[in-house]
Design a protein around this motif. Structure first.
Motif, mmCIF file in Angstrom:
data_model
loop_
_atom_site.group_PDB
_atom_site.id
_atom_site.type_symbol
_atom_site.label_atom_id
_atom_site.label_comp_id
_atom_site.label_asym_id
_atom_site.label_seq_id
_atom_site.Cartn_x
_atom_site.Cartn_y
_atom_site.Cartn_z
ATOM 1 N N LEU A 1 56.654 -13.854 74.659
ATOM 2 C CA LEU A 1 55.844 -12.944 75.463
ATOM 3 C C LEU A 1 55.535 -11.704 74.628
ATOM 4 N N ARG A 2 54.315 -11.238 74.724
ATOM 5 C CA ARG A 2 53.875 -10.097 73.941
ATOM 6 C C ARG A 2 54.834 -8.901 74.083
ATOM 7 N N GLY A 3 55.269 -8.634 75.308
ATOM 8 C CA GLY A 3 56.177 -7.499 75.552
ATOM 9 C C GLY A 3 57.493 -7.664 74.803
ATOM 10 N N PHE B 1 48.169 -6.349 85.597
ATOM 11 C CA PHE B 1 46.835 -6.944 85.454
ATOM 12 C C PHE B 1 46.209 -6.558 84.105
ATOM 13 N N TYR B 2 45.718 -7.562 83.356
ATOM 14 C CA TYR B 2 45.021 -7.329 82.078
ATOM 15 C C TYR B 2 43.650 -7.976 82.163
ATOM 16 N N PHE B 3 42.638 -7.258 81.726
ATOM 17 C CA PHE B 3 41.267 -7.773 81.801
ATOM 18 C C PHE B 3 40.507 -7.265 80.591
ATOM 19 N N PRO C 1 56.533 2.165 74.714
ATOM 20 C CA PRO C 1 56.002 0.885 74.214
ATOM 21 C C PRO C 1 55.481 0.065 75.392
ATOM 22 N N ARG C 2 54.291 -0.494 75.243
ATOM 23 C CA ARG C 2 53.658 -1.172 76.383
ATOM 24 C C ARG C 2 54.108 -2.616 76.469
ATOM 25 N N GLU C 3 54.792 -2.918 77.553
ATOM 26 C CA GLU C 3 55.215 -4.303 77.747
ATOM 27 C C GLU C 3 54.109 -5.038 78.495
ATOM 28 N N VAL D 1 51.605 7.189 66.422
ATOM 29 C CA VAL D 1 51.189 7.872 67.656
ATOM 30 C C VAL D 1 50.626 6.824 68.611
ATOM 31 N N GLU D 2 51.099 6.854 69.864
ATOM 32 C CA GLU D 2 50.699 5.851 70.866
ATOM 33 C C GLU D 2 50.247 6.578 72.130
ATOM 34 N N ARG D 3 49.118 6.139 72.644
ATOM 35 C CA ARG D 3 48.560 6.796 73.834
ATOM 36 C C ARG D 3 49.430 6.583 75.081
ATOM 37 N N GLY E 1 45.348 -13.652 66.978
ATOM 38 C CA GLY E 1 45.393 -12.184 67.043
ATOM 39 C C GLY E 1 46.699 -11.601 66.531
ATOM 40 N N THR E 2 47.809 -12.166 66.992
ATOM 41 C CA THR E 2 49.112 -11.630 66.593
ATOM 42 C C THR E 2 49.407 -11.982 65.139
ATOM 43 N N SER E 3 49.012 -13.182 64.738
ATOM 44 C CA SER E 3 49.223 -13.583 63.340
ATOM 45 C C SER E 3 48.437 -12.661 62.408
ATOM 46 N N ASN F 1 52.393 9.130 74.355
ATOM 47 C CA ASN F 1 51.610 10.000 75.233
ATOM 48 C C ASN F 1 50.655 10.918 74.478
ATOM 49 N N ASP F 2 50.139 10.479 73.363
ATOM 50 C CA ASP F 2 49.205 11.328 72.628
ATOM 51 C C ASP F 2 48.179 10.450 71.914
ATOM 52 N N SER F 3 47.131 11.079 71.455
ATOM 53 C CA SER F 3 46.046 10.330 70.817
ATOM 54 C C SER F 3 45.336 11.251 69.833
ATOM 55 N N ILE F 4 44.813 10.654 68.763
ATOM 56 C CA ILE F 4 44.092 11.437 67.751
ATOM 57 C C ILE F 4 42.738 11.869 68.325
ATOM 58 N N GLY G 1 51.443 -8.250 79.479
ATOM 59 C CA GLY G 1 50.505 -9.063 78.707
ATOM 60 C C GLY G 1 50.988 -10.495 78.642
ATOM 61 N N TYR G 2 50.261 -11.273 77.944
ATOM 62 C CA TYR G 2 50.485 -12.709 77.986
ATOM 63 C C TYR G 2 51.402 -13.171 76.860
ATOM 64 N N ALA G 3 51.512 -14.489 76.721
ATOM 65 C CA ALA G 3 52.311 -15.046 75.637
ATOM 66 C C ALA G 3 51.487 -14.984 74.355
ATOM 67 N N SER H 1 51.753 -1.174 69.213
ATOM 68 C CA SER H 1 51.859 -2.491 69.862
ATOM 69 C C SER H 1 52.470 -3.471 68.862
ATOM 70 N N VAL H 2 51.662 -4.334 68.264
ATOM 71 C CA VAL H 2 52.179 -5.295 67.288
ATOM 72 C C VAL H 2 51.917 -4.803 65.855
ATOM 73 N N ALA H 3 50.641 -4.533 65.552
ATOM 74 C CA ALA H 3 50.268 -4.189 64.178
ATOM 75 C C ALA H 3 50.923 -2.881 63.715
ATOM 76 N N ALA I 1 45.670 1.186 64.146
ATOM 77 C CA ALA I 1 46.206 -0.099 64.637
ATOM 78 C C ALA I 1 46.140 -0.039 66.160
ATOM 79 N N ASP I 2 45.024 0.497 66.642
ATOM 80 C CA ASP I 2 44.925 0.817 68.071
ATOM 81 C C ASP I 2 44.001 -0.132 68.833
ATOM 82 N N GLY I 3 44.012 -1.402 68.426
ATOM 83 C CA GLY I 3 43.427 -2.449 69.243
ATOM 84 C C GLY I 3 41.921 -2.601 69.144
#
Ligand SMILES: Cc1cc2nc3c(=O)[nH]c(=O)nc-3n(C[C@H](O)[C@H](O)[C@H](O)COP(=O)(O)OP(=O)(O)OC[C@H]3O[C@@H](n4cnc5c(N)ncnc54)[C@H](O)[C@@H]3O)c2cc1C
Length: 396
Positions: free
Chosen positions: A98-100, A261-263, A37-39, A31-33, A296-298, A119-122, A41-43, A11-13, A150-152
């Motif tokens: 925008l985050r994306g 939708f993000y929640f 790249p996930r677009e 490695v990203e699940r 968060g992004t900073s 498409n993979d994960s540890i 999300g918000y600003a 994502s960002v980190a 760096a997985d959120g």
């Protein structure tokens, strides 16, 4: 000393760290699940030291091209009449995109010389004196020198190495939802929101006012739902805002049709140590300050800069990880504190508090108080001084 570094999360980190690691001659794999790249999300915004980090990456001008150019946030009553406002620095920092768009910039800057596995994960990390043996859901097992999570905020690496999320997660008593919707209010570079006790419903325009983001906050103790169960999350949102006035019924309708939708809960991650052996956590995974902080992004960008710089300049990863924690600790603490105070202003708990907040916001827009909002919004942003690691850059 250390060459092959696995990063979980693109994502960002994650990509920001990969960028710096390549510059210092390391060999990062990300490695990203998600399948790409996930677009969405918000600003997201940048404040203080994060702008310096972007400048040192040489991407500040490119990122600026995506600036949302957001103006004030207006607070309106149930009849839609403006009762207060905040200047751009409160919601949008010193630069907002925008985050994306940010994810796209970081990915494009790194994808040619960094190995990305989507498409993979540890599934497991076994550390030893000479490396970390990693297994994956899909790919074959591999050996790395270091692993970075760096997985959120719901980090997989943290769960595997440091323990269950409950040990480190502090729920701030609030939930947030963000969705892309039609800009049916005709908003032009300024947002609009409405509060009732424990609720905030708002919209702000995006992509040159051609669309909007619906931004909803509500207070609640911890709710029971699956992280991937968006049907249940939508139900919780609808229940929380049932019977609300202003534009809320129409906004909920728009959210029903939203593609992204993000929640999530408003949660902070607090860890005494976010490194262990050959594993370190970065960004939300290690020290999420929550969206209430605006940091968060900073934190993710600055954390990536510091972690890579310390790895490049130290004689071994133990020294680098200890210095990474030391450099970041005060900054993280300030960002966490910034969020803790913001909740009661964003989502006041009573009508009296809403009126008091609006009165304050009107007063603080008067000339004698003109610097107040900037001072508060940037309080945590400059509590770190970025060291200069340029001497460790390797020729490409
Ligand atoms: C799709 C999306 C939308 C978002 N929208 C908002 C929003 O609207 N409001 C808000 O406040 N914050 C939002 N965030 C969070 C915000 O982007 C972060 O707080 C901030 O950018 C810090 O970034 P980060 O890289 O540390 O973590 P994140 O941006 O959360 O990135 C974590 C990355 O790790 C990946 N990942 C997760 N689990 C695994 C795993 N097991 N294996 C491999 N990869 C994994 C995720 O898919 C993601 O790409 C969003 C995050 C995402 C992923």
């Amino acid at each position: 000393m250390t060459k092959n570094i696995l990063i979980s999360g693109a994502s960002v980190a994650g990509p920001a760290l990969a960028f710096w690691l390549r510059r210092y001659g390391f060999n990062p794999t990300v490695v990203e699940r998600a399948p790409a790249p996930r677009e969405g999300g918000y600003a997201v915004d940048f404040r203080g030291a994060a702008l310096e980090a972007l400048a040192r990456m040489g991407i500040l001008d490119e990122v600026k091209q995506y600036a949302t150019q957001m103006g004030d946030m207006d607070y309106v009553n149930s009849a839609g009449k403006r009762v207060g406002s905040t200047p751009p620095v409160v919601f949008s920092g010193e630069l907002e995109v925008l985050r994306g768009d940010l994810v796209k910039v970081l990915y494009e800057r790194t994808r040619h010389d960094v190995e990305y596995i989507f498409n993979d994960s540890i599934t497991s990390i076994t550390q030893s004196g000479h490396g970390a043996a990693v297994t994956f859901e899909r790919g074959a097992p591999r050996e790395f020198d270091l692993v970075i999570g760096a997985d959120g905020v719901h980090s997989n690496v943290r769960s595997l190495v440091f323990g269950a999320e409950e040990k480190f997660a502090h729920h701030l008593g609030m939930y947030v939802s963000v969705s892309t919707v039609a800009n049916y209010l005709g908003l032009e570079y300024r947002g609009r929101c409405h509060n009732t006790p424990g609720r905030m419903a708002g919209m702000y325009p995006a992509r040159g006012n051609t669309e909007a983001k619906a931004l909803m906050f509500f207070t609640a103790d911890e709710l029971d739902y699956g992280r991937r169960d968006t049907a249940r999350q939508r139900e919780l949102l609808n229940t929380a805002f049932a019977g609300e006035g202003w534009e809320v019924p129409r906004i909920l309708d728009e959210i029903r049709r939203s593609p992204d939708f993000y929640f999530d809960s408003i949660t902070q991650i607090k860890m005494e140590h976010f490194t262990h052996g050959r594993v370190a956590l970065l960004g939300d995974a290690g020290y999420c300050a929550s969206p209430l902080s605006g940091m968060g992004t900073s934190l993710a960008l600055v954390g990536a800069y510091v972690l890579a710089g310390e790895l490049a300049s130290a004689v071994d990863h133990q020294t680098a990880f200890a210095r990474y924690e030391d450099e970041m600790r005060g900054y993280i603490k300030a960002c966490h504190a910034q969020a803790a105070g913001a909740g009661m202003w964003l989502v006041p708990g009573s009508n009296a508090m809403i009126r008091f907040r609006n009165w304050n916001y009107r007063l603080l827009r008067l000339k004698p108080f003109s610097g107040f909002f900037t001072k508060v919004a940037l309080k945590a942003a400059n509590t770190i001084r970025l060291k200069d690691y340029a001497a460790f850059t390797r020729a490409a």
